[in-house]
Scaffold this motif. Structure first.
Motif, PDB file in Angstrom:
ATOM      1  N   SER A   1       1.116  -1.748  -0.236  1.00  0.00           N
ATOM      2  CA  SER A   1       1.808  -2.892  -0.633  1.00  0.00           C
ATOM      3  C   SER A   1       0.866  -3.356  -1.838  1.00  0.00           C
ATOM      4  O   SER A   1       1.255  -4.221  -2.535  1.00  0.00           O
ATOM      5  CB  SER A   1       1.573  -3.908   0.464  1.00  0.00           C
TER       6      SER A   1
ATOM      7  N   ILE B   1       3.934  -3.222  -9.205  1.00  0.00           N
ATOM      8  CA  ILE B   1       5.487  -3.023  -9.472  1.00  0.00           C
ATOM      9  C   ILE B   1       5.645  -2.054 -10.718  1.00  0.00           C
ATOM     10  O   ILE B   1       6.739  -1.427 -10.748  1.00  0.00           O
ATOM     11  CB  ILE B   1       6.133  -4.129  -9.146  1.00  0.00           C
TER      12      ILE B   1
ATOM     13  N   ARG C   1      14.660  -3.981  -6.583  1.00  0.00           N
ATOM     14  CA  ARG C   1      14.287  -5.418  -6.259  1.00  0.00           C
ATOM     15  C   ARG C   1      15.293  -6.343  -6.742  1.00  0.00           C
ATOM     16  O   ARG C   1      15.496  -7.562  -5.895  1.00  0.00           O
ATOM     17  CB  ARG C   1      12.828  -5.750  -7.212  1.00  0.00           C
TER      18      ARG C   1
ATOM     19  N   PHE D   1       5.569  -0.643   3.243  1.00  0.00           N
ATOM     20  CA  PHE D   1       5.227   0.151   1.815  1.00  0.00           C
ATOM     21  C   PHE D   1       4.147   1.206   2.207  1.00  0.00           C
ATOM     22  O   PHE D   1       3.289   0.995   3.194  1.00  0.00           O
ATOM     23  CB  PHE D   1       4.405  -0.855   0.798  1.00  0.00           C
TER      24      PHE D   1
ATOM     25  N   PHE E   1      10.229   1.414  -5.772  1.00  0.00           N
ATOM     26  CA  PHE E   1      10.520   0.266  -5.450  1.00  0.00           C
ATOM     27  C   PHE E   1      11.022  -0.304  -7.031  1.00  0.00           C
ATOM     28  O   PHE E   1      10.103  -0.959  -7.644  1.00  0.00           O
ATOM     29  CB  PHE E   1       9.933  -0.675  -4.786  1.00  0.00           C
TER      30      PHE E   1
ATOM     31  N   TYR F   1       3.430  -5.011  -4.929  1.00  0.00           N
ATOM     32  CA  TYR F   1       4.630  -5.079  -3.955  1.00  0.00           C
ATOM     33  C   TYR F   1       4.435  -6.088  -2.950  1.00  0.00           C
ATOM     34  O   TYR F   1       5.434  -6.999  -2.668  1.00  0.00           O
ATOM     35  CB  TYR F   1       5.049  -3.755  -3.194  1.00  0.00           C
TER      36      TYR F   1
END
Length: 75
Positions: free
Chosen positions: A35, A39, A13, A32, A8, A47
């Motif tokens: 999570s 990031i 994003r 996810f 991601f 995330y």
């Protein structure tokens, strides 16, 4: 509609933020594998944190049953 992918990235994003801004009626959710993953290597933001900050629903590993049982919103 569902979509699956690996990482991601920043561009992903940003794209989702633009989609949300231009189409606030869409119900965009993320699942996810974890999570709590940050990031990026240099960020403390996970995330999940990112989703909370920008108002996206998210889950870990699989789609929650509650999501599947929700009635669709009719326009």
């Amino acid at each position: 509609m569902t979509h699956s992918k690996g990482r991601f990235l920043t561009a992903d994003r940003q794209k989702h933020l633009l989609i949300k801004q231009q189409h606030p009626e869409l119900d965009i959710r993320f699942v996810f594998s974890r999570s709590k993953t940050t990031i990026s290597k240099t960020s403390k933001t996970t995330y999940g944190d990112w989703c909370l900050k920008y108002g996206f629903k998210y889950a870990d590993k699989s789609i929650p049953d509650a999501w599947l049982k929700e009635k669709p919103k009719i326009k």
